[in-house]
Scaffold this motif. Structure first.
Motif, PDB file in Angstrom:
ATOM      1  N   GLU A  17       0.833  -1.211   0.000  1.00  0.00           N
ATOM      2  CA  GLU A  17       0.000   0.000   0.000  1.00  0.00           C
ATOM      3  C   GLU A  17       0.868   1.261   0.000  1.00  0.00           C
ATOM      4  OE1 GLU A  17      -3.864   1.710  -0.025  1.00  0.00           O
ATOM      5  OE2 GLU A  17      -3.310  -0.415  -0.097  1.00  0.00           O
ATOM      6  N   LEU A  18       1.896   1.278   0.841  1.00  0.00           N
ATOM      7  CA  LEU A  18       2.740   2.464   0.962  1.00  0.00           C
ATOM      8  C   LEU A  18       3.588   2.713  -0.280  1.00  0.00           C
ATOM      9  CD1 LEU A  18       3.966   2.221   4.679  1.00  0.00           C
ATOM     10  CD2 LEU A  18       2.168   3.684   3.736  1.00  0.00           C
ATOM     11  N   GLY A  21       2.435   5.254  -2.692  1.00  0.00           N
ATOM     12  CA  GLY A  21       2.514   6.671  -2.342  1.00  0.00           C
ATOM     13  C   GLY A  21       3.875   7.255  -2.695  1.00  0.00           C
ATOM     14  N   LYS A  69       0.099   7.167   3.592  1.00  0.00           N
ATOM     15  CA  LYS A  69       0.165   7.120   2.128  1.00  0.00           C
ATOM     16  C   LYS A  69      -0.135   8.483   1.518  1.00  0.00           C
ATOM     17  CE  LYS A  69      -1.835   4.618  -1.812  1.00  0.00           C
ATOM     18  NZ  LYS A  69      -2.817   3.572  -2.212  1.00  0.00           N
TER      19      LYS A  69
END
Length: 296
Positions: A17-18, A21, A69
Motif C-alpha cells: 500500500e505504501l 505513495g 500514504k
C-alpha cells in the motif's frame, strides 16, 4: 503454511500500500507503523512472523497506513522522532526534527570541545526551539550548558517542555515565549551569552508548495517561510545577536542548500570572523558558524 493476518502477511500488505505513495522509505515506514501499533521493537516482527493478528489490530494499522500514504508525517502518527540519540515527542504544529540538523548540533559541540571546555557554565540561546531538539541535545551533551530556548508558538513551547521533563533537563533549560531574541531583554544578558544557535525558517516563500507533501501540507508554515529569498530571519538575528554574545562568542545557523555564501556575507558585514560553511552528507551547504569579534 500459516495464512491469514500474520505479522509477515500484514507487513507485506502495508508495504504494498505504501509503495503506491510518494514516500522515501516505505519499508521502514511499514515497520515503524507496525511496531507502534503492536508496541514491540523491529526484531519482534521477524521473530514472530507467523503470529496471527486480531482483525481489529489490522484495521487500525490500515487506517494509519492510509494517512501515511497521503503524506501525513510518520512522526506525527507515532508521536516521536529520534534526534542525536534521544527520543523527542512531536505532534502537529511543531516542525519534525531532521537528521541534517544534527550537523548543526555536532558543529557546536565540536567548537566547545576545541575551546577546552571543562564543565564550567556556558550560556546558550536557541532561537526558534520548536520541539526543543537543538536546545535539549546541547544541554544533554555539553555538561555545564545552561540554555535559554525561545519560541513564539505556545504549542511548540508546551511540546519542548514535555521533552525537557522526559529527558530530565529542567534544571538547565528555560523556555521563553516571544519573537526571536526579544525575550532575553529582561534577563540583562548583554555580553554574557557564549553561543547563539538557530534553525530559523529559511525556505523561500514561493518554494514551500514545491516541498514534499508531508512538509508543505502538514508541517507548520511559520517554521518554514523565510521570506522572498529565505533570508529574512538571518537579517534580523545576526545584528542583534552581537548585543548578547561575549567577545569571540559563537553564532551558528542551519541554512538552506544554496544560502552558505549569502549568510556568511551577512555575518561578515556585522563583524563576525572565522566563519565556516559546513556541508551535509549530500555535499550541500547546511551550517554556517562563526565568532563575533568585538572592538576593545
Amino acid at each position: 503454511m500459516v495464512e491469514g493476518n500474520t505479522v509477515a502477511n500484514t507487513l507485506k500488505k502495508i508495504l504494498d500500500e505504501l509503495e503506491e505513495g510518494d514516500l522515501n522509505n516505505p519499508f521502514l515506514d511499514a515497520q515503524l507503523l507496525m511496531t507502534y501499533v503492536l508496541n514491540v521493537d523491529k526484531t519482534y516482527l521477524f521473530v514472530h512472523r507467523d503470529q496471527i493478528l486480531e482483525q481489529e489490530t489490522v484495521d487500525k494499522l490500515m487506517d494509519l497506513v492510509k494517512k501515511r500514504k497521503k503524506g501525513y508525517p510518520l512522526q506525527y502518527i507515532i508521536g516521536k522522532q529520534e534526534f542525536m540519540g534521544l527520543d523527542f515527542y512531536v505532534e502537529p504544529g511543531v516542525l519534525v526534527p531532521r537528521p541534517d540538523t544534527e550537523i548543526l548540533v555536532e558543529s557546536i559541540i565540536d567548537r566547545v570541545k576545541a575551546m577546552g571546555h571543562t564543565g564550567n557554565k556556558i550560556n546558550i540561546v536557541d532561537i526558534g526551539t520548536g520541539s526543543g531538539a537543538i536546545a535539549l541535545s546541547l544541554a544533554y551533551y555539553i555538561k555545564g550548558a545552561y540554555i535559554y530556548a525561545i519560541d513564539i508558538s505556545d504549542k511548540a513551547l508546551n511540546i519542548a517542555n514535555k521533552n525537557c521533563k522526559d529527558i530530565g533537563l529542567e534544571d538547565r533549560v528555560v523556555f521563553l515565549k516571544g519573537n526571536l531574541i526579544n525575550p532575553l531583554e529582561k534577563f540583562h544578558l548583554d555580553d554574557r551569552i557564549n553561543i547563539i544557535v538557530s534553525n530559523p525558517p529559511y525556505i523561500k516563500s514561493n518554494e514551500i508548495a514545491q516541498l514534499q507533501t508531508e512538509v508543505s501540507t502538514y508541517e507548520p508554515k511559520l517554521a518554514l517561510d523565510g521570506g522572498d529569498d529565505g533570508l529574512d530571519y538571518y537579517r534580523e538575528i545576526i545584528p542583534i545577536a552581537k548585543r548578547y554574545l561575549i567577545n569571540r562568542g559563537i553564532l551558528a545557523f542551519e541554512i538552506g542548500y544554496d544560502q552558505g555564501d549569502s549568510v556568511s556575507e551577512l555575518m561578515k558585514s556585522e563583524g563576525y570572523v572565522e566563519i565556516d560553511i559546513i556541508k551535509d552528507l549530500a555535499g550541500m551547504d547546511r551550517v554556517v558558524i562563526g565568532k563575533i569579534q568585538k572592538e576593545n
